[in-house]
Design an enzyme around this catalytic site. Structure first.
Site, short mmCIF file in Angstrom:
data_model
loop_
_atom_site.label_atom_id
_atom_site.label_comp_id
_atom_site.label_asym_id
_atom_site.label_seq_id
_atom_site.Cartn_x
_atom_site.Cartn_y
_atom_site.Cartn_z
N GLY A 31 -5.80 4.24 8.74
CA GLY A 31 -6.94 4.41 9.64
C GLY A 31 -8.23 4.71 8.89
N HIS A 37 -10.73 -2.84 5.18
CA HIS A 37 -9.57 -3.06 6.06
C HIS A 37 -9.79 -4.29 6.95
CE1 HIS A 37 -9.27 1.48 5.59
NE2 HIS A 37 -8.08 1.08 5.21
N GLY A 147 -4.98 -4.15 -0.16
CA GLY A 147 -6.22 -4.29 -0.91
C GLY A 147 -6.01 -4.11 -2.41
N LYS A 149 -7.97 -2.63 -4.25
CA LYS A 149 -8.48 -1.32 -4.68
C LYS A 149 -7.32 -0.40 -5.07
CE LYS A 149 -10.59 2.02 -2.36
NZ LYS A 149 -9.96 3.21 -2.96
N ASP A 150 -6.22 -0.49 -4.32
CA ASP A 150 -5.02 0.29 -4.67
C ASP A 150 -4.11 -0.61 -5.51
OD1 ASP A 150 -5.39 2.88 -3.22
OD2 ASP A 150 -5.64 1.49 -1.56
N GLN A 153 -0.63 0.56 -6.27
CA GLN A 153 0.18 0.57 -5.04
C GLN A 153 0.76 -0.83 -4.79
OE1 GLN A 153 -0.65 2.63 -1.14
NE2 GLN A 153 -1.54 0.67 -0.62
#
Ligand code: PAF
Length: 280
Positions: A31, A37, A147, A149-150, A153
């Site tokens: 969120g 997103h 994304g 950006k991570d 991850q």
């Protein structure tokens, strides 16, 4: 947009849609949605027949309880943004829908759990894989969008998909930046104007590394970039590394097929991460 709060109701709905031959694109989030997103939702829409987004602030991936408490939760604005982006389904569970008391989880992630974010946020990727596995089991998506950006991850989830033989195609989507270069992040709302200005040093340093990539050695790039960040006002540097883009091992030469520079730093109470591909 349809909203589901339970795993059973979502899964029942999706089974019918899939029986009609629809391909499902999934965008898991916590969120506090921003353009980054929404760019994932847009890509999911282009590539799938049905777009499912989840919003769940996952407690098991926070190693600092204060960080979990202050994580922004503007749910009404999030729903408006998803509707505007023509998202088909929102999965919005409570914590007790996703976890039972005393539950445990461990997935062997090898080195990825012990370096960069794994090292600085112990247990973080165990929490991430624990929840993403549950979400994948519920949604059973054809495609899942994450994304860049991570970056770490993404590699961690890719490893989980390989290890557990999950049938989903992962798609890494580009970092979305503000016009001045700051990478979009749900945590940016915590930055005061001074911190917001100082945070730009992360992007400027990554951009400098990229511009100098052909001219300097990896050692020179890392040392000079680190020096820039250590001298930048208001920044407490956690790490700056130039790594093999496939496994995040630190590099000493430019031989790797894919090379990425990654940075993490604190500005006041807010921890930010960013990265840039140097060779792809
Ligand atoms: O990237 C995030 O927002 C989260 O780590 C994720 C993938 C939704 C899991 O909670």
């Amino acid at each position: 947009m349809k909203i589901f709060n339970t795993r059973a109701s979502l899964s029942e709905f999706l089974k019918k849609e899939k029986a009609d031959g629809k391909k499902v694109g999934f965008v898991p989030t916590m969120g506090a949605l921003h353009h980054g997103h929404i760019s994932l939702i847009d890509l999911a829409r282009k590539q799938s027949d049905l777009v499912v987004c989840s919003i769940f602030v996952n407690p098991t991936q926070f190693n600092d309880p204060k960080d979990l408490d202050r994580y922004p939760r503007p749910i009404d604005e999030d729903i408006q943004q998803l509707e505007k982006a023509a998202c088909d389904v929102l999965f919005l569970p409570e914590v007790d829908e996703m976890y039972t008391a005393g539950e445990t989880w461990h997935l062997e992630l090898d080195e990825l759990d012990n370096l960069l974010e794994g090292l600085h946020r112990p247990g973080h990727y165990q929490g991430v894989t624990q929840i993403v596995k549950k979400l994948f089991d519920t949604v059973e998506p054809d495609f899942a969008f994450f994304g860049q950006k991570d970056y770490q991850q993404f590699l961690v989830i890719e490893k989980m998909v390989q290890k557990l033989g999950l049938n989903v195609q992962l798609i890494m989507c580009p970092i979305i930046r503000k016009p001045d270069g700051l990478a979009m992040s749900s945590r940016n709302v915590h930055l005061n104007p001074e911190e917001r200005k100082n945070a730009l040093a992360l992007y400027h340093t990554l951009d400098w590394i990229k511009a100098q990539f052909e001219l300097l050695s990896i050692k020179e790039l890392k040392e000079q970039a680190e020096k820039k960040l250590l001298e930048s006002p208001g920044i407490v540097l956690e790490y700056l590394e130039i790594c093999d883009g496939e496994n995040l091992q630190p590099l000493h030469s430019k031989d790797a097929v894919k090379i990425v520079a990654l940075v993490a730093a604190k500005l006041g109470q807010t921890r930010l991460i960013d990265n840039m591909l140097l060779k792809n």
